[in-house]
Design a protein around this motif. Sequence first.
Motif, PDB file in Angstrom:
ATOM      1  N   VAL A 542       0.859  -1.184   0.000  1.00 34.13           N
ATOM      2  CA  VAL A 542       0.000   0.000   0.000  1.00 34.13           C
ATOM      3  C   VAL A 542       0.896   1.235   0.000  1.00 34.13           C
ATOM      4  O   VAL A 542       1.663   1.457   0.952  1.00 34.13           O
ATOM      5  CB  VAL A 542      -0.946   0.010   1.218  1.00 34.13           C
ATOM      6  N   LYS A 543       0.801   2.008  -1.061  1.00 38.77           N
ATOM      7  CA  LYS A 543       1.554   3.248  -1.154  1.00 38.77           C
ATOM      8  C   LYS A 543       0.642   4.417  -0.803  1.00 38.77           C
ATOM      9  O   LYS A 543      -0.464   4.524  -1.326  1.00 38.77           O
ATOM     10  CB  LYS A 543       2.117   3.434  -2.567  1.00 38.77           C
ATOM     11  N   TRP A 544       1.127   5.270   0.081  1.00 37.30           N
ATOM     12  CA  TRP A 544       0.335   6.408   0.526  1.00 37.30           C
ATOM     13  C   TRP A 544       1.217   7.656   0.541  1.00 37.30           C
ATOM     14  O   TRP A 544       2.439   7.589   0.540  1.00 37.30           O
ATOM     15  CB  TRP A 544      -0.260   6.153   1.917  1.00 37.30           C
ATOM     16  N   THR A 545       0.552   8.780   0.546  1.00 35.76           N
ATOM     17  CA  THR A 545       1.257  10.053   0.526  1.00 35.76           C
ATOM     18  C   THR A 545       0.563  11.032   1.460  1.00 35.76           C
ATOM     19  O   THR A 545      -0.607  10.838   1.829  1.00 35.76           O
ATOM     20  CB  THR A 545       1.301  10.630  -0.906  1.00 35.76           C
ATOM     21  N   LYS A 546       1.291  12.056   1.835  1.00 32.55           N
ATOM     22  CA  LYS A 546       0.730  13.113   2.679  1.00 32.55           C
ATOM     23  C   LYS A 546       0.098  14.161   1.778  1.00 32.55           C
ATOM     24  O   LYS A 546       0.730  14.653   0.850  1.00 32.55           O
ATOM     25  CB  LYS A 546       1.824  13.732   3.553  1.00 32.55           C
ATOM     26  N   TYR A 547      -1.124  14.493   2.094  1.00 29.70           N
ATOM     27  CA  TYR A 547      -1.930  15.354   1.224  1.00 29.70           C
ATOM     28  C   TYR A 547      -2.427  16.545   2.025  1.00 29.70           C
ATOM     29  O   TYR A 547      -2.865  16.402   3.170  1.00 29.70           O
ATOM     30  CB  TYR A 547      -3.104  14.549   0.661  1.00 29.70           C
ATOM     31  N   GLY A 548      -2.350  17.726   1.422  1.00 30.91           N
ATOM     32  CA  GLY A 548      -2.911  18.906   2.061  1.00 30.91           C
ATOM     33  C   GLY A 548      -1.851  19.811   2.656  1.00 30.91           C
ATOM     34  O   GLY A 548      -0.694  19.869   2.204  1.00 30.91           O
ATOM     35  N   SER A 549      -2.247  20.493   3.716  1.00 28.90           N
ATOM     36  CA  SER A 549      -1.394  21.500   4.339  1.00 28.90           C
ATOM     37  C   SER A 549      -0.246  20.849   5.089  1.00 28.90           C
ATOM     38  O   SER A 549      -0.351  19.730   5.607  1.00 28.90           O
ATOM     39  CB  SER A 549      -2.226  22.366   5.292  1.00 28.90           C
ATOM     40  N   LEU A 550       0.886  21.584   5.196  1.00 29.12           N
ATOM     41  CA  LEU A 550       2.014  21.095   5.977  1.00 29.12           C
ATOM     42  C   LEU A 550       1.706  21.062   7.466  1.00 29.12           C
ATOM     43  O   LEU A 550       2.270  20.253   8.207  1.00 29.12           O
ATOM     44  CB  LEU A 550       3.245  21.970   5.722  1.00 29.12           C
ATOM     45  N   LEU A 551       0.814  21.919   7.915  1.00 32.09           N
ATOM     46  CA  LEU A 551       0.472  21.959   9.336  1.00 32.09           C
ATOM     47  C   LEU A 551      -0.403  20.777   9.743  1.00 32.09           C
ATOM     48  O   LEU A 551      -0.332  20.324  10.882  1.00 32.09           O
ATOM     49  CB  LEU A 551      -0.228  23.281   9.658  1.00 32.09           C
ATOM     50  N   ASN A 552      -1.222  20.277   8.840  1.00 34.29           N
ATOM     51  CA  ASN A 552      -2.119  19.167   9.152  1.00 34.29           C
ATOM     52  C   ASN A 552      -2.229  18.256   7.929  1.00 34.29           C
ATOM     53  O   ASN A 552      -3.256  18.204   7.257  1.00 34.29           O
ATOM     54  CB  ASN A 552      -3.498  19.686   9.557  1.00 34.29           C
ATOM     55  N   PRO A 553      -1.183  17.507   7.613  1.00 34.31           N
ATOM     56  CA  PRO A 553      -1.232  16.650   6.416  1.00 34.31           C
ATOM     57  C   PRO A 553      -2.185  15.474   6.622  1.00 34.31           C
ATOM     58  O   PRO A 553      -2.334  14.954   7.727  1.00 34.31           O
ATOM     59  CB  PRO A 553       0.218  16.190   6.252  1.00 34.31           C
ATOM     60  N   VAL A 589       5.255   7.404   0.062  1.00 33.10           N
ATOM     61  CA  VAL A 589       5.835   7.926  -1.184  1.00 33.10           C
ATOM     62  C   VAL A 589       5.698   9.439  -1.257  1.00 33.10           C
ATOM     63  O   VAL A 589       5.739  10.019  -2.351  1.00 33.10           O
ATOM     64  CB  VAL A 589       5.170   7.263  -2.408  1.00 33.10           C
ATOM     65  N   SER A 590       5.569  10.104  -0.113  1.00 35.69           N
ATOM     66  CA  SER A 590       5.421  11.559  -0.104  1.00 35.69           C
ATOM     67  C   SER A 590       6.710  12.228  -0.534  1.00 35.69           C
ATOM     68  O   SER A 590       7.812  11.792  -0.157  1.00 35.69           O
ATOM     69  CB  SER A 590       5.025  12.047   1.290  1.00 35.69           C
ATOM     70  N   ALA A 591       6.576  13.249  -1.328  1.00 36.01           N
ATOM     71  CA  ALA A 591       7.738  14.053  -1.707  1.00 36.01           C
ATOM     72  C   ALA A 591       8.172  14.889  -0.517  1.00 36.01           C
ATOM     73  O   ALA A 591       7.338  15.304   0.302  1.00 36.01           O
ATOM     74  CB  ALA A 591       7.408  14.941  -2.901  1.00 36.01           C
ATOM     75  N   PRO A 592       9.467  15.125  -0.355  1.00 35.79           N
ATOM     76  CA  PRO A 592       9.928  15.948   0.790  1.00 35.79           C
ATOM     77  C   PRO A 592       9.327  17.348   0.736  1.00 35.79           C
ATOM     78  O   PRO A 592       9.293  17.991  -0.310  1.00 35.79           O
ATOM     79  CB  PRO A 592      11.450  15.976   0.628  1.00 35.79           C
ATOM     80  N   ALA A 593       8.808  17.761   1.882  1.00 32.63           N
ATOM     81  CA  ALA A 593       8.164  19.071   1.953  1.00 32.63           C
ATOM     82  C   ALA A 593       9.215  20.172   1.918  1.00 32.63           C
ATOM     83  O   ALA A 593      10.215  20.125   2.638  1.00 32.63           O
ATOM     84  CB  ALA A 593       7.330  19.174   3.227  1.00 32.63           C
ATOM     85  N   GLU A 594       8.995  21.134   1.105  1.00 33.31           N
ATOM     86  CA  GLU A 594       9.893  22.281   0.993  1.00 33.31           C
ATOM     87  C   GLU A 594       9.093  23.554   1.168  1.00 33.31           C
ATOM     88  O   GLU A 594       8.055  23.738   0.531  1.00 33.31           O
ATOM     89  CB  GLU A 594      10.595  22.288  -0.371  1.00 33.31           C
TER      90      GLU A 594
END
Length: 616
Positions: A542-553, A589-594
Amino acid sequence: MGSRGLLSLLLLLLNCCTSWSTQVVATPAAATPAVTKEELNSTEATPTTLRPSQSPRTPGTPRAPERSGPRPTPVTDVAALCVCDLLPAQCDVNCCCDPDCSPTDFSIFSACSIPVVTGDRQFCSQKAAFYSMNLTADPPHRDFKLVDQINPSVFCIHISNYKPALSFANPEVPDENNFNRLMGTSGGFTLSAESDGPQPTKYEVLGLKYGAPLQTAGGSSGSFLKLPSPLTSSLCTDQNPAAFLVNQAFECSRKVDIEQCEGVEALSMAHYSSPAILRVPNSTTQVSIKIQSVMYRSLNHTLTPLEGHGVLWPSLVSSGQDRLCSNVVLQVQYSMLYTATGQIQEAGLSLVLGTLSSAVSLLQQKFAIDFVQHGSKPVPLSGNPGYRVGLPLAAGLQPQKGMSGITQTANRQGQLTVLRSTGEQDCLAREGLRAPVLFGYNVQSGCQLRLTGTIPCPLLAQKMQDLLRGQAFPDYVAAFGNSRSQDVQDWVPVHFVTFPSNRKGLRVDQASLELKYLSASASRVLGIKGSCQLPVALGIEVKWTKYGSLLNPQARIVNVTAQLLSIPEPLPGPERTIVISTAVTFVDVSAPAEAGFRAPPTINARLPFSFFFPFV
C-alpha cells in the motif's frame, strides 16, 4: 342420503370426469413406459404407468392418470433458485445450492440447510431439486438430484391456458431503443395521475417507499418539494422533485436581471423554507421546515453567520454607479430525518445568502438534500478525510451492472483482511479466521498446510488461493478514510499480480521478507513435478502520501498492489508440510516538503545613455 349413496354419487362424478378427459385428449394405443416420480408427501420414489383409457373405469379399479395437453412451463428454475444464498460473492456455510461454493467448500459441509427446493405447489406436476451431502465419500461431496413431483391434492392446476397469470409482468425499462415508443404509448410524463375513485391510502400505513417524491401541503396532490438541477444545460430547472432516501447534490446557474431580483422566487429565502412536507403522501400531518443555520457570504467570499434575523428577502440597493441585490440565496441544504417506517419526522434547512452585483449575469447556485434515519448510528470512518493509523482500510467490490457505486460490506473490519496466525499453525483448523488490514501497520502472518499425494493439484491450488485471498477479495480501496461509495473516483483499484517461482528480486515489505526465497525453500522441501502452480504467499503493498497542508497533512492512498507467488506442483510422496504466508507493507511515497517563498523582486531599470558623460 346414507354413506353408501354418497359414495356412489362420488364414484359417478369421477367416472364422468374420466370419460370426458378420454374423449378430449388423444391417447396412444400402446402403453407408455413407466416413469419414476417422487410423491410430495413421501420420501420413496413410486413408479407410475401411463396407459390409455378407452372407457369409464368401474368402481374398485385403480385410477390411471390421463395424458393431457401441454403443461404450463415453470416460471422459476428450481435448479437455479437458492433461498439460503445470503452473502454476495461468498460461500454460505451449509448452503448446498450456493453457486459461489466450490467443491472444496462442499467437502467441509456437515449438512445441507435447505435440502429440498420446489417450485409452485399449485401445479399437479412440478420440479423439485434435492440436495444432500455424501459424508462417506473421500473427500465428502454434494449430491444434486432434479426430479418430478406429483401433487396429491385434488385442487391443483393441471392445464393452464393463460400464461400471464402464472407470474408478475416485468415492466419494460426505457432505453435508447424503446424510449420513443414508450413515450407515445404513455402520452407523456406527468407527476401524478388523476382518477375518479378515491386516492390510495397504502402509504399512510406503510410509509414512503424508496424514490417516492416528497409531497408538500397547500396545493394539489401533484405538489412536491422541488430541488433545482441542471437538465440539458447548466441552467437551473425548478421541476425536479426531491425523492425519498435519494441523496442528491446539484450545481447550476441562473440568469438573473438585477432590476427584477426582488420578484424572483428562486432567489428568495422564503421560497425554500415555507413549504410544509407531508409526513406520508395524502395525509393531513405536516412537517414544517426548520431553518437550522444561515450564513452570509460577502463579495470578497467571507462567511458570516446570521442569527435571529428571521426570513430575509432580496433587496435591491445602489452602491455608487453599481446596483447590488442583497440576501440572494446561493446554497440550499435540506436535511431530512425519517423513521424506520418510512415517515418524515423532521426537516431542516441550511442556507448561504450573498450579494449579487449587476456585473454578474449568471448566478451560480448549489442545492443538496440528504436523509438520516432516526436513532441510527453514524457510519464508522477510518479518518476524516485522511486515514488514521490503526484504523482498518475501507475496501469494496467493483460496481455491478445497473449500480453506480462501490459495493461494501457492513463490517468495516472485514473489507480487506489477511490470514491470522494461531497457536496451532494449522490452516484448516481455524479456517476463516482473518485479521483486518490496519493503516500504517506492517504485518506478516501465516500457517502450515499438510499435503498428501491424493489431492488433485487444481483443487489444492484453488484451496490455497482461497486461504490467501479470502472469500471476497476487494477490487477497490478507498483513497481517503471518509470516501463515499458513490464517489468511484475517490477509490483506488487493487492491482493483482501473479508471479511464478522463477521471478527474482521480489520484496513485499520492509522486514526483508523475500517471496523468492520462500518459494525456493518450499520447492526444495516438496520437489517439483509439473506445470500446475500452487500459491504459497500473498504480499499486499500500500503506497500512501501526505496530502494537504504542511500543518495538518492527511494520509491518502495512491496505489495498492497484491502480489501472489506460486510454486510448481510437488512430486508425489508421503505427507509433507508447506508454509502459507501473507504480508502487508505500507510505503510512504510523499515528496519531501519544501517551504516556498516568493522570489525576491528584481530591479528592471535602465540608466540614461549619457549618465556617465563626460567620464565615459
